[in-house]
Enzyme design. Structure first.
Site, PDB file in Angstrom:
ATOM      1  N   GLU A 185      44.387  11.498  -6.780  1.00 56.14           N
ATOM      2  CA  GLU A 185      43.169  12.032  -7.406  1.00 56.14           C
ATOM      3  C   GLU A 185      42.260  10.883  -7.849  1.00 56.14           C
ATOM      4  OE1 GLU A 185      44.033  15.430 -10.242  1.00 56.14           O
ATOM      5  OE2 GLU A 185      46.045  14.793  -9.698  1.00 56.14           O
ATOM      6  N   SER A 223      25.145 -14.403 -17.814  1.00 58.23           N
ATOM      7  CA  SER A 223      26.009 -13.757 -16.823  1.00 58.23           C
ATOM      8  C   SER A 223      27.440 -14.264 -16.894  1.00 58.23           C
ATOM      9  CB  SER A 223      25.438 -13.964 -15.412  1.00 58.23           C
ATOM     10  OG  SER A 223      25.218 -15.342 -15.167  1.00 58.23           O
ATOM     11  N   SER A 227      52.461  16.423 -17.327  1.00 59.70           N
ATOM     12  CA  SER A 227      51.486  17.056 -18.222  1.00 59.70           C
ATOM     13  C   SER A 227      52.019  16.999 -19.643  1.00 59.70           C
ATOM     14  CB  SER A 227      51.270  18.509 -17.797  1.00 59.70           C
ATOM     15  OG  SER A 227      50.840  19.284 -18.901  1.00 59.70           O
ATOM     16  N   HIS A 234      38.752  23.222  10.131  1.00 60.21           N
ATOM     17  CA  HIS A 234      38.234  24.138   9.093  1.00 60.21           C
ATOM     18  C   HIS A 234      39.318  24.473   8.064  1.00 60.21           C
ATOM     19  CE1 HIS A 234      34.907  24.976  12.003  1.00 60.21           C
ATOM     20  NE2 HIS A 234      35.888  24.897  12.863  1.00 60.21           N
ATOM     21  N   ASN A 291      19.913 -21.452  -7.665  1.00 59.11           N
ATOM     22  CA  ASN A 291      19.662 -20.372  -6.704  1.00 59.11           C
ATOM     23  C   ASN A 291      20.503 -20.523  -5.442  1.00 59.11           C
ATOM     24  OD1 ASN A 291      17.835 -19.686  -8.622  1.00 59.11           O
ATOM     25  ND2 ASN A 291      16.002 -20.107  -7.399  1.00 59.11           N
ATOM     26  N   LYS A 335      55.172  20.293 -14.794  1.00 61.54           N
ATOM     27  CA  LYS A 335      54.171  19.637 -13.951  1.00 61.54           C
ATOM     28  C   LYS A 335      54.596  18.270 -13.435  1.00 61.54           C
ATOM     29  CE  LYS A 335      50.498  20.755 -12.898  1.00 61.54           C
ATOM     30  NZ  LYS A 335      49.218  20.992 -13.585  1.00 61.54           N
TER      31      LYS A 335
HETATM   32  N1  ARG Z   1      23.277 -16.375 -13.064  1.00 61.48           N
HETATM   33  C1  ARG Z   1      22.325 -16.446 -11.982  1.00 61.48           C
HETATM   34  C2  ARG Z   1      22.693 -15.407 -10.921  1.00 61.48           C
HETATM   35  O1  ARG Z   1      23.764 -14.911 -11.005  1.00 61.48           O
HETATM   36  C3  ARG Z   1      22.371 -17.808 -11.374  1.00 61.48           C
HETATM   37  C4  ARG Z   1      21.082 -18.217 -10.767  1.00 61.48           C
HETATM   38  C5  ARG Z   1      20.069 -18.488 -11.817  1.00 61.48           C
HETATM   39  N2  ARG Z   1      18.869 -18.977 -11.233  1.00 61.48           N
HETATM   40  C6  ARG Z   1      17.790 -19.035 -11.966  1.00 61.48           C
HETATM   41  N3  ARG Z   1      16.741 -19.472 -11.395  1.00 61.48           N
HETATM   42  N4  ARG Z   1      17.774 -18.668 -13.196  1.00 61.48           N
HETATM   43  O2  ARG Z   1      21.915 -15.079 -10.064  1.00 61.48           O
END
Ligand code: ARG
Length: 457
Positions: A289, A22, A276, A155, A109, A282
């Protein structure tokens, strides 16, 4: 080699890394990750869980890493699994064994839950500032157009006269509510999950309150399973941003319409318009938009996270890693939209003469004509009917109510007198609607004042 090598070899297939890593997106939480770790390390030292000298080394090492990332001296290694592993590995590389003590009594976590909460709280501050800036622009432009009469629509049909100021301040009210919602969301975001561990808390004597105080959090989570698996605050932010984008999109839609030759109520400044490649004449409102179009992305981001969360068993599941890209995309989109709309509004030229011309057509003073009769003693339902017949009579003859001679008015009802022209004058119609919240110049002035005060608060 993985940080968690041990139970498994840690040498993983590159396709595992491709889906698992990640760092490509969570590296933007580097500052929050390090700041959170500094607070955790200080607490570990203070509680005697880690030797105070080691804790001090950790804090100093982390501060150095943060400074070096900021200055560009340290590049984040994009082959790491995530930002947490990168910071911990870099710390250990720099200060040796003490670095290996940082993760005591912590899991990624609860760490990632902390980081994302800190990141969102910072983002909310930026979003609120930008929303305030746009609201201020609505107030400033409105103050210049208290008497700029235009048709109000229902409307998309001309309905009753309002002013440009009144229309602008409608959007200011929406943004004030958005600001309130964001501030409210921030309260629940600043709840400390650290101490939840992986899911079942920890045996170490942590001082969670001390960590919360260091980080400016409002309090601590009261259940470790919920602490690591709660993403309500993230869903709330995405919902709040979806509503905010709805407002910006409705505003954008109206500006797009108003830029058309059919309306021509506004001309955007050249530096906020596009052209444009083929049609030389234009001048396009691409900004509005795009804001309208990008609103869909933010709704999608909300759906992404709602769907990711909907059937997750307690506690942490890797699905939750999917929260970040959705959140970052929604935040970036909302920031960009707010950022561009404020200067676009401040530099736009509105066309009061065209608004007035539109207001003169469409019988938007018909309600006032009926009200005039009511003031002369006619029951409203009867006055409504007579005015309807008057309107039809005018349409058949190509006249407006203002142009119809008094003698002809009197063929419909003898209550009509010369003063009817004053009563149905557009500015009179607007000025008479002077209840709080109405379009009368004084009422709108009061709304601007109240809105500016709310922005100060
Ligand atoms: N990259 C993980 C997330 O964004 C971090 C937590 C990872 N925890 C684990 N038990 N692998 O959630």
């Amino acid at each position: 080699m993985k940080l968690w090598a041990g139970r498994t070899g840690g040498d993983v297939d590159e396709r595992l890394s491709a889906i698992n890593n990640s760092i490509g997106f969570d590296s933007r939480m580097a500052k929050q990750d390090i700041t959170g770790s500094i607070a955790h390390a200080r607490m570990l030292g203070r509680q005697g869980i880690v030797e105070p000298e080691d804790a001090a080394k950790i804090v100093e090492g982390l501060q150095g890493i943060l400074a070096d990332i900021d200055s560009g001296a340290l590049q984040i290694d994009m082959t790491c699994e995530d930002i947490h592993t990168f910071v911990e590995a870099t710390l250990t590389e720099r200060i040796g064994d003490a670095g290996k003590r940082l993760h005591t009594a912590r899991s990624r976590n609860d760490q990632v839950a902390l980081d994302i909460r800190m990141y969102l709280a910072d983002a909310i501050d930026r979003l609120v500032d930008l929303a305030k800036d746009l609201t201020g622009a609505f107030c400033d432009v409105a103050a210049q157009h208290l008497e700029t009469v235009m048709p109000g629509y229902t409307h998309l049909q001309r309905a009753q006269p309002i002013t440009l100021a009144h229309w602008l301040m409608a959007y200011a009210q929406m943004l004030l509510r958005d600001i309130e919602r964001l501030a409210d969301c921030k309260k629940r975001t600043l709840v400390l999950p650290l101490g939840s561990g992986a899911l079942a808390g920890t045996t170490y004597p942590l001082d969670r309150e001390y960590v919360a105080r260091q980080l400016g959090f409002n309090g601590i989570s009261l259940n470790s399973l919920d602490g690591v698996s709660d993403r309500d605050f993230a869903l709330e932010l995405l919902a709040d941003l979806s509503i905010l984008m709805t407002h910006l999109s409705r505003y954008s839609e109206e500006i797009c319409l108003w830029c058309s030759w059919e309306f021509k109520f506004v001309t955007l400044a050249d530096q906020f318009s596009t052209g444009s490649s083929i049609m030389p004449q234009k001048k396009n409102p691409d900004i509005t938009e795009l804001v309208r179009g990008k609103t869909g992305r933010v709704y999608g981001d909300l759906m992404t996270l709602l769907t990711a969360m909907k059937a997750l068993p307690l506690a942490y599941n890797k699905d939750m890693q999917e929260d970040k890209e959705a959140l970052f995309d929604a935040i970036d989109t909302a920031e960009l939209s707010l950022e561009v709309l404020a200067p676009m509004l401040r530099t736009a030229t509105f066309h009061p003469a065209n608004m007035k011309k539109a207001a003169q057509k469409g019988f938007i003073n018909a309600t006032d004509c009926a009200d005039y009769m009511v003031k002369k003693g006619i029951p409203f339902r009867d006055a409504y009917k007579v005015t309807g017949q008057l309107v039809k009579y005018c349409i058949d003859r190509g006249l407006t109510l203002d142009e119809l001679p008094i003698a002809e008015y009197r063929r419909f009802s003898l209550v009509f007198d010369e003063d009817v022209y004053q009563a149905i004058d557009l500015l009179t119609c607007v000025s008479q609607r002077r209840l709080p919240g109405g379009p009368a110049p004084d009422a709108v002035k009061a709304t601007i004042q109240a809105t500016r005060e709310a922005l100060q608060a």
